[in-house]
Design a protein around this motif. Structure first.
Motif, PDB file in Angstrom:
ATOM      1  N   GLY A 125       0.853  -1.186   0.000  1.00  0.00           N
ATOM      2  CA  GLY A 125       0.000   0.000   0.000  1.00  0.00           C
ATOM      3  C   GLY A 125       0.884   1.230   0.000  1.00  0.00           C
ATOM      4  N   ALA A 126       0.860   1.959   1.130  1.00  0.00           N
ATOM      5  CA  ALA A 126       1.742   3.128   1.271  1.00  0.00           C
ATOM      6  C   ALA A 126       2.131   3.301   2.742  1.00  0.00           C
ATOM      7  CB  ALA A 126       1.061   4.380   0.732  1.00  0.00           C
ATOM      8  N   PRO A 127       2.761   2.270   3.336  1.00  0.00           N
ATOM      9  CA  PRO A 127       3.102   2.374   4.767  1.00  0.00           C
ATOM     10  C   PRO A 127       4.150   3.459   5.061  1.00  0.00           C
ATOM     11  CG  PRO A 127       4.155   0.444   3.790  1.00  0.00           C
ATOM     12  CD  PRO A 127       3.181   0.985   2.760  1.00  0.00           C
ATOM     13  N   LEU A 128       4.928   3.857   4.028  1.00  0.00           N
ATOM     14  CA  LEU A 128       5.927   4.913   4.214  1.00  0.00           C
ATOM     15  C   LEU A 128       5.405   6.236   3.643  1.00  0.00           C
ATOM     16  CD1 LEU A 128       9.108   2.833   3.232  1.00  0.00           C
ATOM     17  CD2 LEU A 128       8.115   3.174   5.503  1.00  0.00           C
ATOM     18  N   LEU A 239      -9.617  -9.105  -1.808  1.00  0.00           N
ATOM     19  CA  LEU A 239      -8.277  -8.654  -2.186  1.00  0.00           C
ATOM     20  C   LEU A 239      -7.444  -8.476  -0.927  1.00  0.00           C
ATOM     21  CD1 LEU A 239      -9.380  -5.951  -4.811  1.00  0.00           C
ATOM     22  CD2 LEU A 239      -8.105  -8.044  -5.310  1.00  0.00           C
ATOM     23  N   PRO A 240      -6.123  -8.441  -1.046  1.00  0.00           N
ATOM     24  CA  PRO A 240      -5.282  -8.276   0.151  1.00  0.00           C
ATOM     25  C   PRO A 240      -5.560  -6.954   0.868  1.00  0.00           C
ATOM     26  CG  PRO A 240      -3.959  -8.892  -1.781  1.00  0.00           C
ATOM     27  CD  PRO A 240      -5.330  -8.584  -2.282  1.00  0.00           C
ATOM     28  N   ASP A 241      -5.300  -6.955   2.161  1.00  0.00           N
ATOM     29  CA  ASP A 241      -5.390  -5.720   2.930  1.00  0.00           C
ATOM     30  C   ASP A 241      -4.417  -4.685   2.378  1.00  0.00           C
ATOM     31  OD1 ASP A 241      -7.193  -6.936   4.626  1.00  0.00           O
ATOM     32  OD2 ASP A 241      -5.771  -7.231   6.275  1.00  0.00           O
ATOM     33  N   ILE A 242      -4.775  -3.414   2.569  1.00  0.00           N
ATOM     34  CA  ILE A 242      -3.880  -2.312   2.204  1.00  0.00           C
ATOM     35  C   ILE A 242      -3.404  -1.650   3.493  1.00  0.00           C
ATOM     36  CG2 ILE A 242      -3.816   0.020   1.216  1.00  0.00           C
ATOM     37  CD1 ILE A 242      -5.842  -1.034  -0.903  1.00  0.00           C
ATOM     38  N   VAL A 243      -2.104  -1.444   3.614  1.00  0.00           N
ATOM     39  CA  VAL A 243      -1.528  -0.750   4.776  1.00  0.00           C
ATOM     40  C   VAL A 243      -1.047   0.615   4.303  1.00  0.00           C
ATOM     41  CG1 VAL A 243       0.174  -0.840   6.622  1.00  0.00           C
ATOM     42  CG2 VAL A 243      -0.730  -2.974   5.661  1.00  0.00           C
ATOM     43  N   TYR A 244      -1.502   1.675   4.955  1.00  0.00           N
ATOM     44  CA  TYR A 244      -1.013   2.997   4.525  1.00  0.00           C
ATOM     45  C   TYR A 244      -0.912   3.946   5.701  1.00  0.00           C
ATOM     46  CZ  TYR A 244      -5.480   5.517   4.810  1.00  0.00           C
ATOM     47  OH  TYR A 244      -6.627   6.134   5.257  1.00  0.00           O
ATOM     48  N   THR A 245      -0.005   4.903   5.581  1.00  0.00           N
ATOM     49  CA  THR A 245       0.159   5.948   6.581  1.00  0.00           C
ATOM     50  C   THR A 245      -0.387   7.239   5.990  1.00  0.00           C
ATOM     51  OG1 THR A 245       2.134   4.816   7.385  1.00  0.00           O
ATOM     52  CG2 THR A 245       1.810   7.094   8.105  1.00  0.00           C
TER      53      THR A 245
ATOM     54  N   ARG B  56      -2.988  20.622  -4.404  1.00  0.00           N
ATOM     55  CA  ARG B  56      -3.829  20.705  -3.205  1.00  0.00           C
ATOM     56  C   ARG B  56      -5.263  20.229  -3.410  1.00  0.00           C
ATOM     57  NH1 ARG B  56      -2.145  25.031   1.148  1.00  0.00           N
ATOM     58  NH2 ARG B  56       0.024  25.314   0.591  1.00  0.00           N
ATOM     59  N   VAL B  57      -5.517  19.405  -4.417  1.00  0.00           N
ATOM     60  CA  VAL B  57      -6.854  18.817  -4.559  1.00  0.00           C
ATOM     61  C   VAL B  57      -6.688  17.312  -4.620  1.00  0.00           C
ATOM     62  CG1 VAL B  57      -7.906  20.827  -5.656  1.00  0.00           C
ATOM     63  CG2 VAL B  57      -6.799  19.101  -7.086  1.00  0.00           C
ATOM     64  N   GLU B  58      -5.786  16.785  -3.782  1.00  0.00           N
ATOM     65  CA  GLU B  58      -5.419  15.365  -3.881  1.00  0.00           C
ATOM     66  C   GLU B  58      -6.609  14.438  -3.629  1.00  0.00           C
ATOM     67  OE1 GLU B  58      -3.663  17.602  -2.110  1.00  0.00           O
ATOM     68  OE2 GLU B  58      -1.703  17.662  -3.104  1.00  0.00           O
ATOM     69  N   ALA B  90      -0.868   7.608  -0.630  1.00  0.00           N
ATOM     70  CA  ALA B  90      -1.593   7.773   0.637  1.00  0.00           C
ATOM     71  C   ALA B  90      -2.913   8.507   0.407  1.00  0.00           C
ATOM     72  CB  ALA B  90      -0.729   8.502   1.662  1.00  0.00           C
ATOM     73  N   ALA B  91      -2.920   9.496  -0.466  1.00  0.00           N
ATOM     74  CA  ALA B  91      -4.159  10.242  -0.744  1.00  0.00           C
ATOM     75  C   ALA B  91      -5.219   9.326  -1.356  1.00  0.00           C
ATOM     76  CB  ALA B  91      -3.862  11.421  -1.674  1.00  0.00           C
TER      77      ALA B  91
END
Lengths: 255, 255
Positions: A125-128, A239-245, B56-58, B90-91
């Motif tokens: 996902g977007a953990p970083l 679907l697989p879990d998504i991990v995001y920060t 800024r409209v992510e 992330a957005a």
């Protein structure tokens, strides 16, 4: 006659992740130097000499590359991932600094690559997706006390964390200690990603809550990513879990 | 009918740094969504709709991309650098989590890219060759107190540091405060790299000792990298200095 030295990143394993500028540098090289499995990724062709070498001889390999470049060859040192992240670029510069003054006239270029933590993060996902640290957990070249100091600082700063070289047969204890430090400081359900052999046929991605993690879940081919206090998991039915920060954060979790 | 959503990193600016898997995803897309200057990097072709949008409209952009994918389109969201590092991934996941349940059936893939700190580091040598942190200095989406907490943790851990979004016209003060924190805690000659517009025609790389740094040396197109206590500079007679952090470290510098 002075040649050139390019230090190039091949990415985590899949050729679809090799940048065109690296492909181009390999096409113009007279010599390719590197650890055996990375040199094996370069296709042989007439006019190209391959110089594979064993692990843990980074300085000898660097000296060899610099000598050949000083003698007029066009040398590419290949690294996995990005050459500037726990890889060959620092080793070449150590050799350059310690070597003959003449080497300082060699044209040296570092070509970035997709480093393992970013390939692993993309799979999960977007953990970083927010502030993070990258820490090499091997204590071959630094004392364990410095690793612990950095782990505690990463916790104090509520950073997400990416761990390179988490665990090897010769160093079974460090990663267990790392998990103990995190378990005593972070919430039980903090997501931990074990990403093994990312982008290859052996790829395996697991997301495990911190309290269920075990040191045996990682080996030298595993990239470990630990979320920050605000890292989230999106469950999906098929679907697989998504991990995001998330991009937004409040004051950060307690330490 | 469900389409697909790809979140792709275009790297720092030069097309030679775009991975083949991203090029391939763009070739198969029906729709490309992103901030105006990034969408402008995608060549128009029949069958491809470009959807550039303002900064800024992510979240609106993410909703639009998810809606189109849910309606069966093959959508690529383009990001500069790596989409998982202070960028669009992330957005999109924030929008996914807040959006209709049906969106959770969309096949979503994140394709990594060369993030700015690694391109900048490569130009300077290997300043991130050992443990490091990446911190976004913008306080648009988090309180300044959290940024300060993370800066102090990064100093306490003797990490090298990479700063994204160091300074904008709307936020002139934060980077000055950042430099003050570093100047009060680190050695005067700690190398600081200001890497502007890396990999483009406007690229400019400066290496400045910490005590000579000034906030005006950075703008929103600048990546700032600060060495760790053991980061070294190699001077070369006719070529730029090389900044690198060795693979070995002792206990780390004083804080």
């Amino acid at each position: 006659m002075t040649g050139t030295l390019v230090i190039a990143g091949l990415g985590p394993g899949n050729d679809a992740l090799v940048t065109p500028e690296v492909t181009d540098a390999l096409a113009r090289a007279t010599d390719v130097v590197g650890y055996i499995p990375y040199v094996a990724r370069v296709a042989p062709r007439p006019g190209l000499q391959l110089h594979p070498s064993d692990n843990r001889v980074e300085i000898e390999r660097s000296n060899h590359a610099l000598e050949m470049a000083a003698a007029g060859r066009h040398v590419v040192v290949v690294s996995s991932g990005d050459p500037g992240v726990f890889a060959m670029a620092a080793a070449v510069f150590e050799a350059l600094e310690a070597g003959p003054t003449a080497w300082r006239s060699i044209e040296i270029t570092v070509l970035p690559g997709i480093t393992a933590m970013l390939a692993a993060a993309a799979r999960a996902g977007a953990p970083l997706g927010h502030d993070f640290c990258a820490i090499n957990l091997s204590d071959n070249l630094k004392p364990w006390s410095l690793i612990e100091r950095r782990l505690k600082a990463a916790v104090a700063g509520d950073f997400a964390m990416a761990f390179y070289n988490p665990r090897s047969k010769a160093r079974p204890q460090g990663f267990e200690t790392t998990l103990d430090i995190l378990k005593s400081a972070c919430a039980d359900n903090r997501p931990v990603i074990f990403a093994r052999a990312v982008s290859t046929a052996q790829e395996d991605i697991r997301v495990v809550p911190l309290q269920e993690t075990q040191a045996e879940m990682a080996d030298m081919r595993t990239m470990v990513i630990v979320g920050a206090s605000n890292t989230r998991i999106i469950h999906r039915p098929d679907l697989p879990d998504i991990v995001y920060t998330p991009r937004s954060a409040e004051t950060g979790g307690s330490v």
